[in-house]
Write an enzyme that holds these catalytic residues in place. Structure first.
Site, PDB file in Angstrom:
ATOM      1  N   ASP A 196       8.508  14.472   1.334  1.00 16.17           N
ATOM      2  CA  ASP A 196       8.361  13.133   0.760  1.00 16.17           C
ATOM      3  C   ASP A 196       7.279  13.077  -0.300  1.00 16.17           C
ATOM      4  O   ASP A 196       6.443  13.963  -0.404  1.00 16.17           O
ATOM      5  CB  ASP A 196       7.958  12.153   1.870  1.00 16.17           C
ATOM      6  CG  ASP A 196       9.169  11.647   2.610  1.00 16.17           C
ATOM      7  OD1 ASP A 196      10.291  11.934   2.169  1.00 16.17           O
ATOM      8  OD2 ASP A 196       8.982  10.954   3.631  1.00 16.17           O
ATOM      9  N   LYS A 242      10.368   9.306  -4.515  1.00 24.89           N
ATOM     10  CA  LYS A 242      10.707   8.638  -5.766  1.00 24.89           C
ATOM     11  C   LYS A 242      10.148   9.432  -6.937  1.00 24.89           C
ATOM     12  O   LYS A 242       8.993   9.791  -6.937  1.00 24.89           O
ATOM     13  CB  LYS A 242      10.041   7.257  -5.766  1.00 24.89           C
ATOM     14  CG  LYS A 242      11.009   6.143  -6.055  1.00 24.89           C
ATOM     15  CD  LYS A 242      10.326   4.810  -5.898  1.00 24.89           C
ATOM     16  CE  LYS A 242      10.869   4.091  -4.686  1.00 24.89           C
ATOM     17  NZ  LYS A 242      10.236   2.836  -4.396  1.00 24.89           N
ATOM     18  N   MET A 287       1.460  -0.640   3.553  1.00 24.82           N
ATOM     19  CA  MET A 287       2.411  -1.199   2.578  1.00 24.82           C
ATOM     20  C   MET A 287       2.126  -2.675   2.288  1.00 24.82           C
ATOM     21  O   MET A 287       3.046  -3.477   2.203  1.00 24.82           O
ATOM     22  CB  MET A 287       3.861  -1.038   3.092  1.00 24.82           C
ATOM     23  CG  MET A 287       4.278   0.403   3.271  1.00 24.82           C
ATOM     24  SD  MET A 287       5.831   0.618   4.126  1.00 24.82           S
ATOM     25  CE  MET A 287       5.355   0.385   5.833  1.00 24.82           C
TER      26      MET A 287
HETATM   27  N1  SAH Z   1       4.043   7.772   8.046  1.00 24.62           N
HETATM   28  C1  SAH Z   1       2.949   7.375   7.193  1.00 24.62           C
HETATM   29  C2  SAH Z   1       3.122   5.978   6.630  1.00 24.62           C
HETATM   30  C3  SAH Z   1       4.291   5.837   5.672  1.00 24.62           C
HETATM   31  S1  SAH Z   1       4.433   4.217   5.024  1.00 24.62           S
HETATM   32  C4  SAH Z   1       1.638   7.488   7.998  1.00 24.62           C
HETATM   33  O1  SAH Z   1       1.685   7.741   9.205  1.00 24.62           O
HETATM   34  O2  SAH Z   1       0.563   7.338   7.417  1.00 24.62           O
HETATM   35  C5  SAH Z   1       3.583   4.360   3.493  1.00 24.62           C
HETATM   36  C6  SAH Z   1       2.273   3.596   3.527  1.00 24.62           C
HETATM   37  O3  SAH Z   1       1.292   4.337   4.242  1.00 24.62           O
HETATM   38  C7  SAH Z   1       1.655   3.359   2.175  1.00 24.62           C
HETATM   39  O4  SAH Z   1       2.213   2.237   1.534  1.00 24.62           O
HETATM   40  C8  SAH Z   1       0.210   3.119   2.534  1.00 24.62           C
HETATM   41  O5  SAH Z   1       0.011   1.807   3.035  1.00 24.62           O
HETATM   42  C9  SAH Z   1       0.025   4.085   3.712  1.00 24.62           C
HETATM   43  N2  SAH Z   1      -0.581   5.362   3.302  1.00 24.62           N
HETATM   44  C10 SAH Z   1      -0.054   6.586   3.418  1.00 24.62           C
HETATM   45  N3  SAH Z   1      -0.916   7.539   3.003  1.00 24.62           N
HETATM   46  C11 SAH Z   1      -2.036   6.899   2.609  1.00 24.62           C
HETATM   47  C12 SAH Z   1      -3.309   7.301   2.097  1.00 24.62           C
HETATM   48  N4  SAH Z   1      -3.590   8.602   1.889  1.00 24.62           N
HETATM   49  N5  SAH Z   1      -4.225   6.347   1.819  1.00 24.62           N
HETATM   50  C13 SAH Z   1      -3.971   5.047   2.041  1.00 24.62           C
HETATM   51  N6  SAH Z   1      -2.784   4.602   2.512  1.00 24.62           N
HETATM   52  C14 SAH Z   1      -1.834   5.494   2.808  1.00 24.62           C
END
Ligand code: SAH
Length: 255
Positions: free
Chosen positions: A36, A58, A172
Site C-alpha cells: 500500500d 493511489k 482519517m
Molecule cells: N492500518 C493503518 C491505518 C490505515 S487508515 C494503521 O494501523 O495505522 C489511514 C490513516 O492512518 C491515515 O489517514 C492517518 O490518519 C493514519 N496514519 C497512518 N500512518 C500514519 C502516520 N505515519 N502518521 C500519522 N497518521 C498516520
C-alpha cells in the site's frame, strides 16, 4: 503443485525499524508482494530480487486499486502456488481492510495468516511524547475514524464517545476537522481540551502541532498539515508539553 499461502502483514507506522521480526521474515519469503501507499518503501528491500512487487495505493492523479481487485490478485497468486504477502501500513486490522481480505481468503479456501503491526496511533503517540493513558489524566483511549463524521450514518457515536473515553485518537480526520470539532463541542467537550495533530508520525518527516479544540484549526490551515495525519484529543497532550519543557531546561543547564 505446492499449495500457495497468504500473509496479511502490518508494516508498522512509517519508521522502517518499527516492523516486527515476523513481518520481515514474511517479506523475505514472499514470491508476490502487494503493498500500500502508507508502507515505507525501504521495507521492500527485504524482498527477494525476483519477487513480484505490486503497488496497490493511489498514484498521483490515479485511483487506487479497487479492494476487490486486490483480493482477486491475492487469490489468483495463492492458487498458482505462490507465497503471497499483503503488506499494509500500521496494523492490518486497524482501519486497514485486513478483515475483508481475511474473509476473502477464507471464502476462497486459501491458507492465510495475519501478522500484526504497530498501528500509527501507538507509533505517532510515542514519537510525539504523548502517552495515550496516563495516571491521573486518562484511563482509557479510543481509536475512531473521522471519515463521514457529519453523516447521519457516521460510524462513530460521538455522544457516547465524549462520555466514555478519556483520550480520542482520530484516523482519517484532517479534512473533516471542523465537523469533528463541532461534534465534540456539541456533546460536551470543552473548547479548551488539548489537541495534537501528527503528520507522517514516526518518520523523518514527522510534524506535530498542538493547541486546543478552539484554536488548532487555524494552525492546521496555516501549516497546511496533510495526510497521513492523526488527531489526538485529550488532557494527555499536555504531557508532551511538559516533556519538551523539561528537555529544554535540562539542555540549558548543560549549556
Ligand atoms: N492500518 C493503518 C491505518 C490505515 S487508515 C494503521 O494501523 O495505522 C489511514 C490513516 O492512518 C491515515 O489517514 C492517518 O490518519 C493514519 N496514519 C497512518 N500512518 C500514519 C502516520 N505515519 N502518521 C500519522 N497518521 C498516520
Amino acid at each position: 503443485m505446492k499449495p500457495g499461502s497468504v500473509a496479511i502483514v502490518g508494516a508498522g507506522p512509517g519508521d522502517p525499524e518499527l516492523i516486527t521480526l515476523k513481518a520481515v521474515l514474511r517479506i523475505q519469503q514472499a514470491e508476490v508482494l502487494l503493498y500500500d501507499r502508507l508502507v515505507n518503501e525501504e521495507l521492500l528491500n527485504y524482498a527477494q530480487p525476483d519477487a513480484v512487487l505490486i503497488y496497490c495505493g493511489k498514484s498521483p492523479g490515479n485511483h487506487s486499486m479497487p479492494q476487490r481487485k486486490i483480493e482477486q490478485y491475492m487469490v489468483q497468486y495463492a492458487r498458482e502456488g505462490k507465497k503471497v504477502v499483503r503488506l499494509k501500513g500500521g496494523d492490518p486490522f486497524v482501519f486497514g481492510r485486513g478483515g475483508e481480505e481475511a474473509l476473502a481468503m477464507a471464502e476462497a479456501g486459501i491458507a492465510y495468516e495475519v501478522v500484526p503491526g504497530i498501528t500509527s496511533a501507538i507509533g505517532a503517540a510515542a514519537s510525539a511524547g504523548i502517552p495515550l493513558t496516563h495516571r491521573g489524566l486518562a484511563a482509557s483511549f479510543t481509536i475512531v475514524t473521522g471519515s463521514r463524521c457529519n453523516d447521519h450514518e457516521s460510524p462513530v457515536q460521538w455522544d457516547q464517545l465524549v462520555r466514555s473515553s478519556d483520550t480520542i485518537v482520530v484516523y482519517m480526520g484532517i479534512s473533516q476537522f471542523s465537523e469533528i470539532r463541532e461534534q465534540l463541542l456539541l456533546h460536551g467537550k470543552s473548547g479548551l481540551t488539548p489537541v495534537a495533530v501528527i503528520e507522517n508520525g514516526t518518520t523523518t518527516r514527522q510534524r506535530t502541532l498542538t493547541g486546543t479544540l478552539n484554536n488548532i484549526e487555524k494552525l492546521l490551515y496555516a501549516t497546511k498539515i496533510g495526510n497521513p495525519a492523526l488527531i489526538i484529543i485529550g488532557e494527555v497532550v499536555k504531557v508532551r508539553e511538559q516533556l519538551l519543557k523539561l528537555e529544554i531546561e535540562a539542555k540549558s543547564q548543560i549549556g
